[in-house]
Write a protein that holds these residues in place. Structure first.
Motif, PDB file in Angstrom:
ATOM      1  N   GLY A 117       0.761  -1.202  -0.017  1.00 25.17           N
ATOM      2  CA  GLY A 117      -0.112  -0.020   0.085  1.00 25.17           C
ATOM      3  C   GLY A 117       0.782   1.528   0.076  1.00 25.17           C
ATOM      4  O   GLY A 117       0.455   2.324   0.583  1.00 25.17           O
ATOM      5  N   THR A 118       2.084   1.277  -0.602  1.00 25.10           N
ATOM      6  CA  THR A 118       2.896   2.420  -0.681  1.00 25.10           C
ATOM      7  C   THR A 118       2.739   3.205  -1.925  1.00 25.10           C
ATOM      8  O   THR A 118       3.090   4.459  -1.934  1.00 25.10           O
ATOM      9  CB  THR A 118       4.136   1.884  -0.733  1.00 25.10           C
ATOM     10  N   GLY A 119       2.048   2.846  -2.966  1.00 31.13           N
ATOM     11  CA  GLY A 119       1.641   3.695  -4.093  1.00 31.13           C
ATOM     12  C   GLY A 119       0.226   4.286  -3.745  1.00 31.13           C
ATOM     13  O   GLY A 119      -0.298   4.798  -2.672  1.00 31.13           O
ATOM     14  N   SER A 120      -0.519   4.265  -4.873  1.00 31.36           N
ATOM     15  CA  SER A 120      -2.001   5.209  -4.853  1.00 31.36           C
ATOM     16  C   SER A 120      -2.903   4.329  -4.395  1.00 31.36           C
ATOM     17  O   SER A 120      -4.119   4.808  -3.797  1.00 31.36           O
ATOM     18  CB  SER A 120      -2.243   5.671  -6.207  1.00 31.36           C
ATOM     19  N   THR A 121      -2.738   2.902  -4.280  1.00 30.46           N
ATOM     20  CA  THR A 121      -3.900   2.083  -3.890  1.00 30.46           C
ATOM     21  C   THR A 121      -3.301   1.635  -2.369  1.00 30.46           C
ATOM     22  O   THR A 121      -2.494   0.879  -2.252  1.00 30.46           O
ATOM     23  CB  THR A 121      -3.960   0.912  -4.935  1.00 30.46           C
ATOM     24  N   PRO A 122      -4.238   1.837  -1.422  1.00 34.28           N
ATOM     25  CA  PRO A 122      -4.072   1.408  -0.061  1.00 34.28           C
ATOM     26  C   PRO A 122      -4.362   0.039  -0.010  1.00 34.28           C
ATOM     27  O   PRO A 122      -4.997  -0.760  -0.642  1.00 34.28           O
ATOM     28  CB  PRO A 122      -4.951   2.480   0.861  1.00 34.28           C
ATOM     29  N   VAL A 123      -3.853  -0.652   1.220  1.00 32.56           N
ATOM     30  CA  VAL A 123      -4.247  -2.055   1.646  1.00 32.56           C
ATOM     31  C   VAL A 123      -5.768  -1.921   1.992  1.00 32.56           C
ATOM     32  O   VAL A 123      -6.215  -0.934   2.553  1.00 32.56           O
ATOM     33  CB  VAL A 123      -3.248  -2.460   2.629  1.00 32.56           C
ATOM     34  N   HIS A 124      -6.504  -3.042   1.545  1.00 35.38           N
ATOM     35  CA  HIS A 124      -7.903  -3.158   1.882  1.00 35.38           C
ATOM     36  C   HIS A 124      -8.249  -4.475   2.703  1.00 35.38           C
ATOM     37  O   HIS A 124      -7.556  -5.422   2.278  1.00 35.38           O
ATOM     38  CB  HIS A 124      -8.755  -3.026   0.957  1.00 35.38           C
ATOM     39  N   ALA A 125      -8.732  -4.425   3.896  1.00 38.08           N
ATOM     40  CA  ALA A 125      -9.006  -5.494   4.507  1.00 38.08           C
ATOM     41  C   ALA A 125     -10.603  -5.461   5.153  1.00 38.08           C
ATOM     42  O   ALA A 125     -11.255  -4.238   5.377  1.00 38.08           O
ATOM     43  CB  ALA A 125      -8.159  -5.709   5.874  1.00 38.08           C
ATOM     44  N   THR A 126     -11.236  -6.597   5.243  1.00 38.53           N
ATOM     45  CA  THR A 126     -12.486  -6.626   5.846  1.00 38.53           C
ATOM     46  C   THR A 126     -12.512  -7.528   6.997  1.00 38.53           C
ATOM     47  O   THR A 126     -11.763  -8.609   6.979  1.00 38.53           O
ATOM     48  CB  THR A 126     -13.620  -7.273   4.936  1.00 38.53           C
ATOM     49  N   ASN A 127     -13.367  -7.276   7.971  1.00 39.53           N
ATOM     50  CA  ASN A 127     -13.579  -8.083   9.265  1.00 39.53           C
ATOM     51  C   ASN A 127     -12.011  -8.259   9.882  1.00 39.53           C
ATOM     52  O   ASN A 127     -11.620  -9.423  10.006  1.00 39.53           O
ATOM     53  CB  ASN A 127     -14.181  -9.479   9.154  1.00 39.53           C
ATOM     54  N   LEU A 128     -11.313  -7.220   9.770  1.00 37.58           N
ATOM     55  CA  LEU A 128     -10.107  -7.330  10.487  1.00 37.58           C
ATOM     56  C   LEU A 128      -9.999  -7.394  11.979  1.00 37.58           C
ATOM     57  O   LEU A 128     -10.818  -6.508  12.771  1.00 37.58           O
ATOM     58  CB  LEU A 128      -9.342  -6.023  10.000  1.00 37.58           C
ATOM     59  N   VAL A 129      -9.218  -8.104  12.535  1.00 37.87           N
ATOM     60  CA  VAL A 129      -9.146  -8.429  13.945  1.00 37.87           C
ATOM     61  C   VAL A 129      -7.853  -8.429  14.328  1.00 37.87           C
ATOM     62  O   VAL A 129      -7.107  -9.188  13.896  1.00 37.87           O
ATOM     63  CB  VAL A 129      -9.759  -9.719  14.423  1.00 37.87           C
ATOM     64  N   LEU A 130      -7.471  -7.440  15.365  1.00 35.36           N
ATOM     65  CA  LEU A 130      -5.843  -7.360  15.802  1.00 35.36           C
ATOM     66  C   LEU A 130      -5.736  -7.338  17.132  1.00 35.36           C
ATOM     67  O   LEU A 130      -6.638  -6.854  17.926  1.00 35.36           O
ATOM     68  CB  LEU A 130      -5.526  -5.881  15.359  1.00 35.36           C
ATOM     69  N   SER A 191      -6.295  -7.503   0.690  1.00 32.66           N
ATOM     70  CA  SER A 191      -5.940  -7.048  -0.495  1.00 32.66           C
ATOM     71  C   SER A 191      -4.551  -6.108  -0.348  1.00 32.66           C
ATOM     72  O   SER A 191      -4.533  -5.395   0.515  1.00 32.66           O
ATOM     73  CB  SER A 191      -6.770  -6.194  -1.132  1.00 32.66           C
ATOM     74  N   LEU A 192      -3.357  -6.865  -0.666  1.00 25.26           N
ATOM     75  CA  LEU A 192      -2.026  -5.883  -0.326  1.00 25.26           C
ATOM     76  C   LEU A 192      -1.321  -5.548  -1.691  1.00 25.26           C
ATOM     77  O   LEU A 192      -0.400  -6.335  -2.268  1.00 25.26           O
ATOM     78  CB  LEU A 192      -1.059  -7.207   0.359  1.00 25.26           C
ATOM     79  N   PRO A 193      -1.753  -4.432  -2.306  1.00 25.12           N
ATOM     80  CA  PRO A 193      -1.318  -3.926  -3.572  1.00 25.12           C
ATOM     81  C   PRO A 193       0.282  -3.497  -3.319  1.00 25.12           C
ATOM     82  O   PRO A 193       0.814  -2.995  -2.278  1.00 25.12           O
ATOM     83  CB  PRO A 193      -1.910  -3.030  -3.641  1.00 25.12           C
ATOM     84  N   GLY A 194       1.325  -3.892  -4.132  1.00 24.58           N
ATOM     85  CA  GLY A 194       2.541  -3.510  -4.276  1.00 24.58           C
ATOM     86  C   GLY A 194       3.477  -4.379  -3.137  1.00 24.58           C
ATOM     87  O   GLY A 194       4.234  -3.738  -2.319  1.00 24.58           O
ATOM     88  N   LEU A 195       2.836  -5.432  -2.765  1.00 21.03           N
ATOM     89  CA  LEU A 195       3.487  -6.183  -1.591  1.00 21.03           C
ATOM     90  C   LEU A 195       5.154  -6.537  -1.939  1.00 21.03           C
ATOM     91  O   LEU A 195       5.244  -6.798  -2.916  1.00 21.03           O
ATOM     92  CB  LEU A 195       2.874  -7.712  -1.449  1.00 21.03           C
ATOM     93  N   SER A 196       5.822  -6.375  -0.833  1.00 19.24           N
ATOM     94  CA  SER A 196       7.232  -6.631  -0.841  1.00 19.24           C
ATOM     95  C   SER A 196       7.596  -7.373   0.523  1.00 19.24           C
ATOM     96  O   SER A 196       7.210  -7.020   1.440  1.00 19.24           O
ATOM     97  CB  SER A 196       8.100  -5.419  -1.096  1.00 19.24           C
ATOM     98  N   MET A 197       8.415  -8.315   0.512  1.00 15.80           N
ATOM     99  CA  MET A 197       8.892  -9.102   1.794  1.00 15.80           C
ATOM    100  C   MET A 197      10.278  -9.481   1.556  1.00 15.80           C
ATOM    101  O   MET A 197      10.944  -9.793   0.624  1.00 15.80           O
ATOM    102  CB  MET A 197       8.112 -10.327   1.710  1.00 15.80           C
TER     103      MET A 197
END
Length: 204
Positions: A117-130, A191-197
């Motif tokens: 999510g470092t570009g123009s499209t952010p990370v998106h999550a549904t029912n996120l539990v932390l 959804s992880l746009p631009g994922l890097s590991m």
């Protein structure tokens, strides 16, 4: 479950505090590249190795937070002082968008770092539990209710806490400069746009 109560109009702002919103850190879930579809909360033995999640901004709708207890396997060396348990703040976000997400875990001398999510499209999550031990950032909540019984939360009806436990919920949350120390994250979708590991000497 109790019917949804009428909420007062207005917003509440908290700055640089251990905030529920950081739950938003849900972003951490991002690391869960393998996150299963339809996950509804942490229902597994935690490793006990904490990980760090940061983000420049988090926007979430349908937010709720309450206290809980995570469990590791018997004899877990990382949780020896607490008999294999970890007291956590469980933050739930029905729909989250995270900008500049970074997650890192120290693997005994080297850090596994994940970014998305470092570009123009952010990370998106549904029912996120932390499940976190520390949350910080600059947060704004809309229509927040503080001190509600955790078993009566209505923002994400499928996920709730234990009866007679302190909880809070809000229609929306926005958090800048998010930082979170966590033990676990789950999500229905991630959804992880631009994922890097990669492995790096420094974490997030």
């Amino acid at each position: 479950m109790a019917t949804k109560s009428v909420k007062p109009e207005g917003k509440v702002r908290y700055r640089r505090a251990a905030i529920p919103g950081v739950a938003a850190l849900a972003t951490t879930g991002a690391l869960v590249i393998l996150t299963a579809q339809g996950a509804l909360g942490v229902q597994f033995a935690i490793s006990g190795m904490p990980f760090v999640v940061t983000a420049s901004h988090l926007h979430g709708s349908n937010f709720q937070q309450y206290g809980d207890l995570d469990h590791g396997l018997p004899g877990n060396p990382w949780l020896k002082k607490t008999n294999g348990q970890a007291v956590v703040m469980t933050s739930v976000i029905g729909d989250a968008q995270i900008t500049n997400l970074c997650q890192s875990v120290n693997l005994v001398g080297i850090n596994l770092v994940i970014r998305a999510g470092t570009g123009s499209t952010p990370v998106h999550a549904t029912n996120l539990v932390l499940d976190s031990t520390d949350l910080s950032g600059d947060a704004t909540f809309n229509n927040i209710q503080i001190g509600r019984d955790a078993s009566t939360l209505t923002e994400v009806p499928s996920i709730e806490g234990h009866p007679f436990t302190f909880a809070q919920q809000a229609d929306t949350v926005d958090i800048d400069n998010v930082r979170q120390d966590s033990y676990a994250t789950t999500a229905s979708t991630f959804s992880l746009p631009g994922l890097s590991m990669s492995f790096q000497s420094n974490g997030c």
